[in-house]
Design an enzyme around this catalytic site. Structure first.
Site, short mmCIF file in Angstrom:
data_model
loop_
_atom_site.label_atom_id
_atom_site.label_comp_id
_atom_site.label_asym_id
_atom_site.label_seq_id
_atom_site.Cartn_x
_atom_site.Cartn_y
_atom_site.Cartn_z
N THR A 1 -0.37 7.57 -0.35
CA THR A 1 0.23 6.24 -0.37
C THR A 1 1.42 6.14 0.59
O THR A 1 1.63 5.10 1.19
CB THR A 1 0.67 5.84 -1.80
OG1 THR A 1 1.50 6.87 -2.33
CG2 THR A 1 -0.51 5.61 -2.69
N GLY B 1 0.78 -1.23 0.00
CA GLY B 1 0.00 0.00 0.00
C GLY B 1 0.81 1.28 0.00
O GLY B 1 0.26 2.36 0.05
N CYS B 2 2.14 1.15 -0.04
CA CYS B 2 3.00 2.33 -0.09
C CYS B 2 3.49 2.49 -1.52
O CYS B 2 3.65 1.51 -2.25
CB CYS B 2 4.18 2.16 0.87
SG CYS B 2 5.15 3.65 1.09
N GLU B 3 3.76 3.72 -1.93
CA GLU B 3 4.20 3.95 -3.31
C GLU B 3 5.63 3.50 -3.57
O GLU B 3 6.05 3.40 -4.70
CB GLU B 3 4.01 5.41 -3.71
CG GLU B 3 4.92 6.38 -3.02
CD GLU B 3 4.59 7.82 -3.36
OE1 GLU B 3 5.49 8.51 -3.85
OE2 GLU B 3 3.45 8.24 -3.13
N VAL B 4 6.38 3.23 -2.51
CA VAL B 4 7.75 2.73 -2.64
C VAL B 4 7.88 1.43 -1.86
O VAL B 4 7.05 1.13 -1.00
CB VAL B 4 8.78 3.77 -2.12
CG1 VAL B 4 8.76 5.03 -2.94
CG2 VAL B 4 8.55 4.08 -0.65
#
Length: 125
Positions: free
Chosen positions: A109, A41-44
């Protein structure tokens, strides 16, 4: 460092301080990362390992591929490590980063990735 971030005059200064402090995180080996939980769920890419200590405190390790995220993780680690598990049950990561003047500038995000770590902490409590 938290005081410096709170007293920063603008977002650019906070951003620079976050990147600087993120350099303090030691990159885990590939083998260590494989044993950590990858946060969704994180962009990285973001990994963490949460371990309860015998004295009912918590030890959090975390790492990201992004420099800014490592700065956020560094602040988080310094805030939660060694705290009693009971106290961390009430921890609100959004409020923590809002007090630092950071949460309002994070992408949803990135904040979501941090909230996933918060949820993992609370599940251990």
């Amino acid at each position: 460092m938290i005081e410096q971030i709170q007293q920063a005059k603008n977002w650019e200064e906070r951003y620079r301080l976050l990147i600087q402090v993120g350099k303090n995180l030691i990159k885990p080996t590939e083998n260590e990362l494989a044993q950590w939980t990858e946060i969704q769920g994180c962009e990285v890419k973001l990994w963490c390992k949460i371990s309860p200590n015998l004295d009912r405190t918590l030890q959090l390790q975390a790492y990201s591929e992004a420099r800014i995220m490592n700065g956020l993780l560094y602040l988080l680690l310094n805030h939660v490590n060694g705290k009693p598990i009971d106290e961390l049950q009430q921890f609100d990561i959004t409020a923590f980063f809002t007090e630092l003047g950071i949460a309002q500038r994070l992408s949803s995000t990135r904040l979501n990735g941090l909230k996933q770590i918060e949820q993992s902490i609370k599940e251990l409590c």
